[in-house]
Enzyme design. Structure first.
Site, PDB file in Angstrom:
ATOM      1  N   GLU A  31       0.719  -1.093  -0.093  1.00 44.61           N
ATOM      2  CA  GLU A  31      -0.002  -0.204   0.097  1.00 44.61           C
ATOM      3  C   GLU A  31       0.875   1.173  -0.100  1.00 44.61           C
ATOM      4  O   GLU A  31       1.872   1.421   0.840  1.00 44.61           O
ATOM      5  CB  GLU A  31      -0.879  -0.036   1.196  1.00 44.61           C
ATOM      6  CG  GLU A  31      -2.212   0.304   0.949  1.00 44.61           C
ATOM      7  CD  GLU A  31      -3.036  -0.393  -0.100  1.00 44.61           C
ATOM      8  OE1 GLU A  31      -3.207  -0.023  -1.129  1.00 44.61           O
ATOM      9  OE2 GLU A  31      -3.630  -1.396   0.607  1.00 44.61           O
ATOM     10  N   THR A  33       2.999   2.060  -2.043  1.00 41.92           N
ATOM     11  CA  THR A  33       4.054   1.603  -2.688  1.00 41.92           C
ATOM     12  C   THR A  33       4.283   2.083  -4.207  1.00 41.92           C
ATOM     13  O   THR A  33       5.380   2.144  -4.835  1.00 41.92           O
ATOM     14  CB  THR A  33       4.496   0.156  -2.479  1.00 41.92           C
ATOM     15  OG1 THR A  33       3.586  -0.559  -2.844  1.00 41.92           O
ATOM     16  CG2 THR A  33       4.935  -0.075  -1.050  1.00 41.92           C
ATOM     17  N   GLY A 118     -16.293   5.321  -2.133  1.00 39.71           N
ATOM     18  CA  GLY A 118     -15.572   5.454  -0.874  1.00 39.71           C
ATOM     19  C   GLY A 118     -14.995   4.362   0.054  1.00 39.71           C
ATOM     20  O   GLY A 118     -14.606   4.647   1.214  1.00 39.71           O
ATOM     21  N   GLY A 120     -12.590   2.479  -0.853  1.00 40.67           N
ATOM     22  CA  GLY A 120     -11.172   1.878  -1.031  1.00 40.67           C
ATOM     23  C   GLY A 120     -11.092   0.927  -2.173  1.00 40.67           C
ATOM     24  O   GLY A 120     -10.209   0.036  -2.060  1.00 40.67           O
ATOM     25  N   SER A 123     -13.606   2.692  -7.486  1.00 40.43           N
ATOM     26  CA  SER A 123     -14.891   2.755  -8.360  1.00 40.43           C
ATOM     27  C   SER A 123     -14.240   3.696  -9.434  1.00 40.43           C
ATOM     28  O   SER A 123     -14.663   3.492 -10.310  1.00 40.43           O
ATOM     29  CB  SER A 123     -15.952   3.107  -7.462  1.00 40.43           C
ATOM     30  OG  SER A 123     -15.587   4.480  -6.759  1.00 40.43           O
ATOM     31  N   ASP A 169      -4.429   1.010  -9.053  1.00 39.43           N
ATOM     32  CA  ASP A 169      -5.861   0.743  -9.344  1.00 39.43           C
ATOM     33  C   ASP A 169      -6.028   0.511 -10.906  1.00 39.43           C
ATOM     34  O   ASP A 169      -6.921  -0.380 -11.164  1.00 39.43           O
ATOM     35  CB  ASP A 169      -6.571   1.914  -8.768  1.00 39.43           C
ATOM     36  CG  ASP A 169      -6.492   2.142  -7.352  1.00 39.43           C
ATOM     37  OD1 ASP A 169      -5.551   1.496  -6.591  1.00 39.43           O
ATOM     38  OD2 ASP A 169      -6.488   3.218  -6.992  1.00 39.43           O
ATOM     39  N   TYR A 219      -3.551  12.359   0.885  1.00 43.21           N
ATOM     40  CA  TYR A 219      -3.132  11.473   0.111  1.00 43.21           C
ATOM     41  C   TYR A 219      -1.780  12.158  -0.798  1.00 43.21           C
ATOM     42  O   TYR A 219      -0.689  11.719  -0.897  1.00 43.21           O
ATOM     43  CB  TYR A 219      -3.876  11.020  -1.093  1.00 43.21           C
ATOM     44  CG  TYR A 219      -3.655  10.070  -2.028  1.00 43.21           C
ATOM     45  CD1 TYR A 219      -3.388   8.450  -1.749  1.00 43.21           C
ATOM     46  CD2 TYR A 219      -2.842  10.170  -3.145  1.00 43.21           C
ATOM     47  CE1 TYR A 219      -2.859   7.726  -2.545  1.00 43.21           C
ATOM     48  CE2 TYR A 219      -2.330   9.562  -4.050  1.00 43.21           C
ATOM     49  CZ  TYR A 219      -2.349   8.144  -3.789  1.00 43.21           C
ATOM     50  OH  TYR A 219      -1.743   7.189  -4.608  1.00 43.21           O
TER      51      TYR A 219
HETATM   52  C1  GLA Z   1      -5.079   4.593  -3.897  1.00 44.48           C
HETATM   53  C2  GLA Z   1      -4.372   5.188  -5.126  1.00 44.48           C
HETATM   54  C3  GLA Z   1      -3.320   4.128  -5.735  1.00 44.48           C
HETATM   55  C4  GLA Z   1      -2.502   3.721  -4.385  1.00 44.48           C
HETATM   56  C5  GLA Z   1      -3.221   3.301  -3.126  1.00 44.48           C
HETATM   57  C6  GLA Z   1      -2.455   3.146  -1.878  1.00 44.48           C
HETATM   58  O1  GLA Z   1      -5.893   3.866  -4.253  1.00 44.48           O
HETATM   59  O2  GLA Z   1      -5.122   5.437  -6.415  1.00 44.48           O
HETATM   60  O3  GLA Z   1      -2.641   4.521  -6.607  1.00 44.48           O
HETATM   61  O4  GLA Z   1      -1.641   4.714  -3.997  1.00 44.48           O
HETATM   62  O5  GLA Z   1      -4.249   4.507  -2.814  1.00 44.48           O
HETATM   63  O6  GLA Z   1      -1.811   2.042  -2.170  1.00 44.48           O
END
Ligand code: GLA
Length: 377
Positions: A31, A33, A118, A120, A123, A169, A219
């Protein structure tokens, strides 16, 4: 969902279009990374966005979102950006294809989804990759390769949605394969499929229902911390840093940046340890690493929240093999690796305890590792 989309499309546009779908994702480990050039371990899931699409012979895009119950219409030039934030994802995908020399003409679309918002589960990546895949098929004879499709989604986030995300993602959403997790090296983009069928265990997500909004959120600040430390170390990304390197410059950086980098360096090694453990079928180690990731995300990276820490604590108390916050953080869900025989007790305990403390139950989301973006035949 498919039938509802088809009915709406026919009523609005009078014809039938082609149906496309793409998926949300889970991430077993790795995560924060991705934007540090490290490894991630995601898979696409059986929660999807589906869109019916047809070219309309104009230079306008006309699109209806069933879930939001809103219509948007926009042109394809840079200054035609729609005001609705959901439509900006689609506009961004069109623009990023055009910027790369690809073709996009006017089209009509109706879409809906069941990827919880929302939570995680990405979507937005599912929406981007659904349209990127569709427009590649419809207007470009599938000449844009899959990595570029993922990057089109990522650039959409950067340039039209204000989130400076990594590639995980969109990669998972485009490359996902039924029954397989994927280890992606976010620097070289080399990836490997890992069949994932942990016999005797279930993967379950518990959604705290705490909502996060990555835009304008910490973020982007996390990413800046990592980049500052990498720059101070004279390397491109923290992928190339060791704990010794970090300790050498400790007095030159802020305590906060130090903590952020310490988490990332540890997480990089955890992903590799999990890969080794998976090959051996050693789920105890996988679970242990998940707990360590949670600890790092909570204490060093500070992207957890009290609700998610509580869900993690309950998992630990129940003897769940592994549990951690999943995704960008600041809300959303935990991912839990639970022994079959413990599953019912864990779910019941988590619901009761969480409800007692926060006045609502976490939502249980069972996931099946599934295919990513595709045309529905
Ligand atoms: C979100 C971002 C990803 C990644 C994660 C954390 O989902 O879109 O690129 O950085 O957070 O691992």
């Amino acid at each position: 969902m498919e039938a509802i989309i088809q009915k709406e499309f026919k009523e609005r546009f009078g014809i039938d279009g082609t149906m496309y779908a793409s998926a949300g994702r889970i991430n077993l480990i790795g995560e924060h990374t991705d934007y540090n050039g490290g490894f991630v371990f995601p898979g696409a899931i059986d929660k999807v966005i589906m869109a019916e699409i047809a070219p309309n012979g104009t230079d306008k895009v006309r699109v209806f979102s069933i879930d939001i119950n809103e219509y948007a219409e926009f042109g394809l030039n840079e200054d035609d950006a729609p005001s609705q934030s959901w439509a900006r994802y689609i506009f961004g995908v069109c623009r990023e294809i055009l910027k790369r020399g690809g073709k996009v003409k006017g089209f009509d679309a109706v879409f809906a989804g069941n990827v919880p918002l929302g939570a995680g589960l990405s979507s937005s990546a599912a929406l981007e990759s659904c349209f990127a895949f569709a427009l590649n098929d419809m207007f470009n004879d599938n000449s844009i390769d899959k990595f570029e499709l993922a990057k089109i989604g990522q650039s959409t986030e950067h340039n039209y949605c204000g989130v400076n995300c990594g590639i995980m993602d969109q990669f998972a959403s485009v490359f996902g394969k039924k029954g397989n997790l994927m280890r992606l090296d976010c620097r070289s983009l080399e990836h490997e499929y890992f069949p994932f069928n942990p016999e005797g265990y279930k993967l379950v997500l518990l959604d705290s229902k705490v909502k996060h909004e990555l835009k304008d959120s910490p973020y982007n600040k996390r990413r800046q911390s990592c980049e500052r430390v990498a720059q101070r170390l004279g390397i491109e990304t923290l992928r190339d840093a060791t704990m010794e390197d970090l300790d050498k410059i400790k007095s030159d950086i802020t305590a906060e940046d130090y903590m952020r980098a310490r988490y990332v360096i540890g997480e990089k090694d955890r992903v590799l340890a999990v890969c080794d453990a998976l090959v051996k079928g050693d789920y105890e180690t996988v679970g242990q690493k998940m707990y360590e990731t949670h600890e790092g995300l909570s204490k060093d990276y500070e992207v957890s929240c009290v609700e998610l820490d509580y869900l993690n604590e309950i998992a630990k108390e129940c003897g769940v093999t592994g549990s951690r916050i999943m995704g960008g953080g600041f809300g959303g869900c935990t991912i839990n690796l639970v022994k079959d025989e413990l599953y019912d007790k864990f779910i019941a305990t988590a619901k009761a305890k969480f409800n007692e403390k926060y006045g609502h139950e976490p939502v249980v989301i069972d996931v099946v590792i599934s295919d990513g973006a595709h045309k529905c035949e």
